[in-house]
Scaffold this motif. Structure first.
Motif, PDB file in Angstrom:
ATOM      1  N   LEU A 293      55.827 117.879 -26.636  1.00  0.00           N
ATOM      2  CA  LEU A 293      56.554 116.602 -26.602  1.00  0.00           C
ATOM      3  C   LEU A 293      56.519 116.027 -25.185  1.00  0.00           C
ATOM      4  O   LEU A 293      56.228 114.845 -24.974  1.00  0.00           O
ATOM      5  CB  LEU A 293      58.006 116.806 -27.062  1.00  0.00           C
ATOM      6  CG  LEU A 293      58.945 115.612 -26.877  1.00  0.00           C
ATOM      7  CD1 LEU A 293      58.446 114.391 -27.638  1.00  0.00           C
ATOM      8  CD2 LEU A 293      60.366 115.966 -27.344  1.00  0.00           C
ATOM      9  N   LYS A 294      56.784 116.900 -24.235  1.00  0.00           N
ATOM     10  CA  LYS A 294      56.753 116.472 -22.822  1.00  0.00           C
ATOM     11  C   LYS A 294      55.378 115.863 -22.487  1.00  0.00           C
ATOM     12  O   LYS A 294      55.284 114.761 -21.932  1.00  0.00           O
ATOM     13  CB  LYS A 294      57.039 117.701 -21.935  1.00  0.00           C
ATOM     14  CG  LYS A 294      56.828 117.477 -20.469  1.00  0.00           C
ATOM     15  CD  LYS A 294      56.864 118.824 -19.720  1.00  0.00           C
ATOM     16  CE  LYS A 294      56.332 118.654 -18.317  1.00  0.00           C
ATOM     17  NZ  LYS A 294      56.047 119.910 -17.655  1.00  0.00           N
ATOM     18  N   ASP A 295      54.306 116.567 -22.845  1.00  0.00           N
ATOM     19  CA  ASP A 295      52.961 116.058 -22.522  1.00  0.00           C
ATOM     20  C   ASP A 295      52.688 114.732 -23.218  1.00  0.00           C
ATOM     21  O   ASP A 295      52.098 113.817 -22.640  1.00  0.00           O
ATOM     22  CB  ASP A 295      51.884 117.071 -22.952  1.00  0.00           C
ATOM     23  CG  ASP A 295      51.914 118.306 -22.063  1.00  0.00           C
ATOM     24  OD1 ASP A 295      52.559 118.236 -20.996  1.00  0.00           O
ATOM     25  OD2 ASP A 295      51.324 119.340 -22.454  1.00  0.00           O
TER      26      ASP A 295
ATOM     27  N   GLY B 156      51.564 109.238 -22.601  1.00  0.00           N
ATOM     28  CA  GLY B 156      51.614 107.965 -23.322  1.00  0.00           C
ATOM     29  C   GLY B 156      51.003 108.024 -24.701  1.00  0.00           C
ATOM     30  O   GLY B 156      50.198 107.159 -25.059  1.00  0.00           O
ATOM     31  N   ASN B 157      51.401 109.033 -25.477  1.00  0.00           N
ATOM     32  CA  ASN B 157      50.884 109.138 -26.835  1.00  0.00           C
ATOM     33  C   ASN B 157      52.061 109.047 -27.813  1.00  0.00           C
ATOM     34  O   ASN B 157      52.606 110.072 -28.249  1.00  0.00           O
ATOM     35  CB  ASN B 157      50.142 110.479 -26.972  1.00  0.00           C
ATOM     36  CG  ASN B 157      49.235 110.463 -28.166  1.00  0.00           C
ATOM     37  OD1 ASN B 157      49.520 109.743 -29.129  1.00  0.00           O
ATOM     38  ND2 ASN B 157      48.175 111.239 -28.122  1.00  0.00           N
ATOM     39  N   PRO B 158      52.485 107.833 -28.169  1.00  0.00           N
ATOM     40  CA  PRO B 158      53.721 107.651 -28.926  1.00  0.00           C
ATOM     41  C   PRO B 158      53.756 108.401 -30.255  1.00  0.00           C
ATOM     42  O   PRO B 158      54.755 109.036 -30.585  1.00  0.00           O
ATOM     43  CB  PRO B 158      53.786 106.139 -29.173  1.00  0.00           C
ATOM     44  CG  PRO B 158      52.867 105.532 -28.187  1.00  0.00           C
ATOM     45  CD  PRO B 158      51.858 106.568 -27.825  1.00  0.00           C
TER      46      PRO B 158
ATOM     47  N   ALA C  25      54.299 111.994 -29.765  1.00  0.00           N
ATOM     48  CA  ALA C  25      55.654 112.227 -29.235  1.00  0.00           C
ATOM     49  C   ALA C  25      56.672 112.236 -30.381  1.00  0.00           C
ATOM     50  O   ALA C  25      57.506 113.155 -30.472  1.00  0.00           O
ATOM     51  CB  ALA C  25      56.001 111.156 -28.208  1.00  0.00           C
ATOM     52  N   ILE C  26      56.576 111.245 -31.270  1.00  0.00           N
ATOM     53  CA  ILE C  26      57.549 111.167 -32.372  1.00  0.00           C
ATOM     54  C   ILE C  26      57.392 112.379 -33.307  1.00  0.00           C
ATOM     55  O   ILE C  26      58.365 113.003 -33.734  1.00  0.00           O
ATOM     56  CB  ILE C  26      57.386 109.830 -33.132  1.00  0.00           C
ATOM     57  CG1 ILE C  26      57.705 108.672 -32.171  1.00  0.00           C
ATOM     58  CG2 ILE C  26      58.282 109.749 -34.367  1.00  0.00           C
ATOM     59  CD1 ILE C  26      57.253 107.310 -32.638  1.00  0.00           C
ATOM     60  N   GLU C  27      56.128 112.702 -33.576  1.00  0.00           N
ATOM     61  CA  GLU C  27      55.834 113.845 -34.448  1.00  0.00           C
ATOM     62  C   GLU C  27      56.444 115.140 -33.863  1.00  0.00           C
ATOM     63  O   GLU C  27      57.092 115.915 -34.573  1.00  0.00           O
ATOM     64  CB  GLU C  27      54.312 113.959 -34.479  1.00  0.00           C
ATOM     65  CG  GLU C  27      53.702 114.760 -35.573  1.00  0.00           C
ATOM     66  CD  GLU C  27      52.196 114.832 -35.278  1.00  0.00           C
ATOM     67  OE1 GLU C  27      51.543 113.766 -35.264  1.00  0.00           O
ATOM     68  OE2 GLU C  27      51.705 115.959 -35.021  1.00  0.00           O
ATOM     69  N   LYS C  28      56.269 115.330 -32.574  1.00  0.00           N
ATOM     70  CA  LYS C  28      56.764 116.569 -31.943  1.00  0.00           C
ATOM     71  C   LYS C  28      58.292 116.595 -31.895  1.00  0.00           C
ATOM     72  O   LYS C  28      58.909 117.654 -32.063  1.00  0.00           O
ATOM     73  CB  LYS C  28      56.201 116.744 -30.521  1.00  0.00           C
ATOM     74  CG  LYS C  28      54.704 116.854 -30.459  1.00  0.00           C
ATOM     75  CD  LYS C  28      54.184 118.084 -31.202  1.00  0.00           C
ATOM     76  CE  LYS C  28      52.671 118.021 -31.362  1.00  0.00           C
ATOM     77  NZ  LYS C  28      52.129 119.027 -32.279  1.00  0.00           N
TER      78      LYS C  28
ATOM     79  N   ASP D  63      66.724 117.806 -22.047  1.00  0.00           N
ATOM     80  CA  ASP D  63      65.807 118.761 -21.416  1.00  0.00           C
ATOM     81  C   ASP D  63      64.358 118.267 -21.399  1.00  0.00           C
ATOM     82  O   ASP D  63      63.547 118.788 -20.633  1.00  0.00           O
ATOM     83  CB  ASP D  63      65.839 120.109 -22.147  1.00  0.00           C
ATOM     84  CG  ASP D  63      67.168 120.822 -21.932  1.00  0.00           C
ATOM     85  OD1 ASP D  63      68.049 120.206 -21.285  1.00  0.00           O
ATOM     86  OD2 ASP D  63      67.323 121.957 -22.400  1.00  0.00           O
ATOM     87  N   VAL D  64      64.040 117.301 -22.272  1.00  0.00           N
ATOM     88  CA  VAL D  64      62.632 116.888 -22.320  1.00  0.00           C
ATOM     89  C   VAL D  64      62.460 115.386 -22.060  1.00  0.00           C
ATOM     90  O   VAL D  64      61.741 114.988 -21.134  1.00  0.00           O
ATOM     91  CB  VAL D  64      61.993 117.249 -23.687  1.00  0.00           C
ATOM     92  CG1 VAL D  64      60.508 116.950 -23.671  1.00  0.00           C
ATOM     93  CG2 VAL D  64      62.244 118.704 -24.035  1.00  0.00           C
TER      94      VAL D  64
END
Ligand code: B1M
Length: 650
Positions: free
Chosen positions: A446-448, A453-455, A458-461, A478-479
């Motif tokens: 999620l952090k990466d 910049g991979n929306p 990010a949402i999936e994670k 935390d993230v």
């Protein structure tokens, strides 16, 4: 020397008889209709029905009597609209606004009350995702014969009868601007990071339309085309909006394609308009064949006149830069305007390569006596060969004259990073490691995804982490928040520009949307509730959106009131949503006073003690913030997070 010879000498880096002057010669060097009316009155000229040169910017056609009186040397010859398109203004269907759609199907609106301009509100390709949608889009016909009716005759008349240079107008706007306008600013920048092939298809479609237009226009106007006009805004107050790398990989090759095409078919010089701090790409512009840059925004970072002339004066003409509406033009005395104009003439004019014009269109708040003071300076100091000619000042004049600042290219454009107030990305990463170094694999991913910049990822994670039983509060604290701190520090140190920052922020927005209900269920609270808007009369919203996104990424509950927001709307938002932080954004000197009015309205509503108020935007300063009674100011979106936390803590 006639105007045509004068301009061409300047563009060929020779000194003509006097510095050529452009007042109303193009849609980028004119005056707001109100200023124009005032100027006519001030000059004692009869009242006339003012013709609008460009409906979007509400700028005036400068009439022949003013042109003759002030000696404007430049005249644009533009294509007409296609036969099938006529502007139809709708005054009923959008409450508070008049609006229309142009032939690119872009929607434009003007506030009914106190609106100075038409601005974009509807971007026809904002929801598109496939190449088919670009192919099937009803693009305007660039070679519709109606566009070219009388074009050659008007050019011939301008050159031969009037002795004036022909500035040949292009098809609508620049290819990048048309890409932004059809796609929408909020989409186009993140697309540069994670939807590039699609975006490039859109750009190439528009480049082809523009080339088709030039293919027909150039041979038709032939030997009369002295200058062709192109424009693509890629910079803001402190630097480029996109990285030099993206400019070079994505935009520059397309500029080159268009400019090479033009140069292969005509002798015309290329006039290129780009606002803001473009110093970093001036060598690239020279390389792709740009002959003159406009508006030379001397108040933007790195754009100081003397340094520009020193570093690029041999290869490029400065068309603009005479007086800036962000400075004394608006609120200075005529003498201050004259001094400012004199300094710019001194800097830009020696050896030619200077076309005198204000920085961009002269805005609605510039008094007519200041326009005349600018012109007087040109008459006095802009005559080559005279005692007071550029570069021939008496010794006494130079005493106290500011030295050309040596431009040291800092990695960063951000005032806070330069002053050491911001964390470096290394420091932010180290802090992350120290505080949250033992993240699970999904949280690391999620952090990466946020930082890169991979929306979607990010949402999936974030959802996966929730499913694995991690609480919403842990994911946010935390993230999300520390990841956005790294993103902010990358922006401040100049590693990230608008596209990268927006791509990260969009991912964060999606994550926060998914997490917020869970946070409430778990009894968690957002860090604070903030209401933000661009003030009434101002429709610039890119910077405001970025601040809103960064605040969201810092864990605030953000109520985005949009652009063009009146005081009442801020007051009701504070009441309805128990707001603790109010953010005001303004980009125009004409709308900055509205910030003070909004603060007064909040006071009058008895709500001032409940909220902290922060302001920002390129013309604003910490001094202006205290003058109008705001609690704080931030120069950019990352600093806005830091300031917000400080204000709320204090
Ligand atoms: Co306009 N424009 N524009 N414009 N435009 C400027 C602002 C201008 C400086 C250009 C120039 O002179 N060369 C000039 C203003 C001059 C003046 O005030 N005297 C100007 C003008 C005059 C105009 C028009 C009047 C048209 C004209 O005649 N040229 C017209 C007016 C529209 C209106 O508002 N009613 C107009 C229109 C437009 C476009 C529609 C084409 C487009 C806006 C698109 C949009 O926003 N949806 C546009 C753009 C893109 C610009 C420039 C080139 C770039 C602005 C930008 O988006 N920057 C700008 C040139 C410049 O800035 N020097 C210019 C990127 C953005 C990320 O930065 O907005 O500065 P910025 O936000 C930063 C910080 O300022 C800060 O953080 C942000 C992120 O880091 N910040 C805050 C902003 N708000 C904050 C709030 C905070 C804290 C920090 O706390 C709450």
């Amino acid at each position: 020397m006639n105007s045509r010879q004068r301009l061409m000498a300047a563009l060929n880096h020779q000194e003509p008889d006097k510095v050529p002057f452009d007042l109303g010669g193009t849609v980028l060097t004119s005056l707001h209709v109100n200023t124009y009316r005032n100027l006519r009155k001030y000059l004692g000229l009869p009242e006339v029905e003012v013709q609008v040169m460009d409906i979007f910017q509400q700028i005036a056609v400068v009439d022949e009597d003013v042109r003759a009186r002030l000696g404007s040397d430049v005249r644009v010859v533009s294509p007409r609209s296609s036969a099938t398109f006529r502007i139809a203004i709708n005054t009923t269907d959008l409450p508070g606004y008049d609006f229309f759609h142009d032939e690119w199907h872009i929607g434009w609106r003007k506030p009914k009350e106190g609106g100075f301009f038409y601005d974009m509100f509807d971007h026809p390709l904002s929801k598109a995702s496939t190449i088919e949608e670009i192919k099937n889009f009803p693009w305007p016909d660039p070679v519709d014969p109606a566009r070219f009716e009388g074009l050659r005759e008007r050019a011939q008349h301008t050159a031969e009868t009037l002795g004036e240079p022909v500035i040949l107008g292009g098809l609508a706007a620049g290819f990048w601007e048309l890409t932004c306008w059809t796609r929408g600013f909020g989409k186009v920048y993140p697309d540069l990071v994670n939807n590039l092939p699609w975006l490039e298809y859109l750009m190439d479609t528009i480049v082809d339309l523009k080339i088709a237009y030039w293919e027909k226009a150039l041979p038709l106007v032939g030997e009369y085309a002295d200058v062709v006009q192109e424009a693509d805004d890629v910079a803001g107050q402190f630097g480029l909006l996109i990285s030099p790398d993206i400019y070079r990989r994505v935009i520059k090759p397309r500029h080159k394609k268009i400019f090479d095409f033009i140069k292969a078919r005509s002798q015309a010089k290329i006039f290129y308009h780009c606002c803001g701090a473009i110093r970093d790409i001036i060598p690239d512009l020279i390389e792709v064949g740009v002959d003159a840059i406009n508006p030379v925004q001397v108040s933007a970072k790195g754009m100081e006149s003397k340094g520009l002339k020193r570093d690029f004066g041999k290869d490029i003409t400065f068309w603009g830069g005479l007086v800036d509406t962000q400075g004394v033009f608006t609120d200075g005395t005529p003498q201050q305007v004259k001094d400012e104009a004199r300094r710019r003439i001194d800097d830009f004019a020696p050896g030619g390569g200077f076309v005198a014009a204000a920085v961009h269109n002269i805005q609605a708040n510039v008094p007519p006596e200041n326009v005349v003071a600018m012109w007087e300076a040109l008459q006095e100091y802009g005559v080559y060969g005279a005692e007071s000619a550029p570069g021939r000042r008496p010794e006494s004049y130079w005493a106290g004259y500011p030295e050309a600042p040596v431009v040291v290219r800092a990695a960063s454009q951000s005032p806070d990073a330069i002053a050491g107030r911001a964390l470096t990305p290394e420091e932010a990463a180290r802090l992350f490691e120290e505080q949250h170094g033992d993240l699970s694999p999904v949280l690391n991913e999620l952090k990466d995804a946020i930082i890169n910049g991979n929306p979607q990822v990010a949402i999936e994670k974030a959802n996966k982490a929730l499913a694995e039983g991690v609480s919403a509060a842990t994911i946010i604290n935390d993230v999300v928040i520390p990841s956005m701190e790294i993103v902010g520090s990358k922006f401040e140190c100049g590693d990230y520009f608008l596209p990268e920052m927006m791509a990260s922020a969009i991912g964060t927005q999606g994550v926060m949307k998914a997490l917020r209900p869970k946070l409430v269920e778990g009894g968690g609270q957002p860090a604070a509730t903030a209401a933000i808007g661009t003030v009434k009369g101002d429709l610039h919203d890119i910077g405001k959106n970025l601040v809103a996104m960064m605040w969201e990424g810092a864990g605030f509950n953000v109520i985005d009131l949009g652009p063009d927001v009146p005081a009442e709307k801020f007051v009701s938002a504070i009441r309805e949503h128990n707001v603790q932080l109010v953010g005001l954004s303004a980009l125009l000197t004409t709308t900055m006073p509205m910030m003070g009015k909004i603060i007064t309205a909040i006071e009058e509503a008895g709500l001032r003690e409940r909220v902290k108020i922060m302001i920002g935007g390129p013309g604003t300063t910490p001094e202006f913030a205290s003058e109008i009674g705001a609690d704080g100011y931030a120069p950019d979106a990352s600093a806005a997070v830091r300031r917000a936390k400080e204000l709320l803590a204090g």
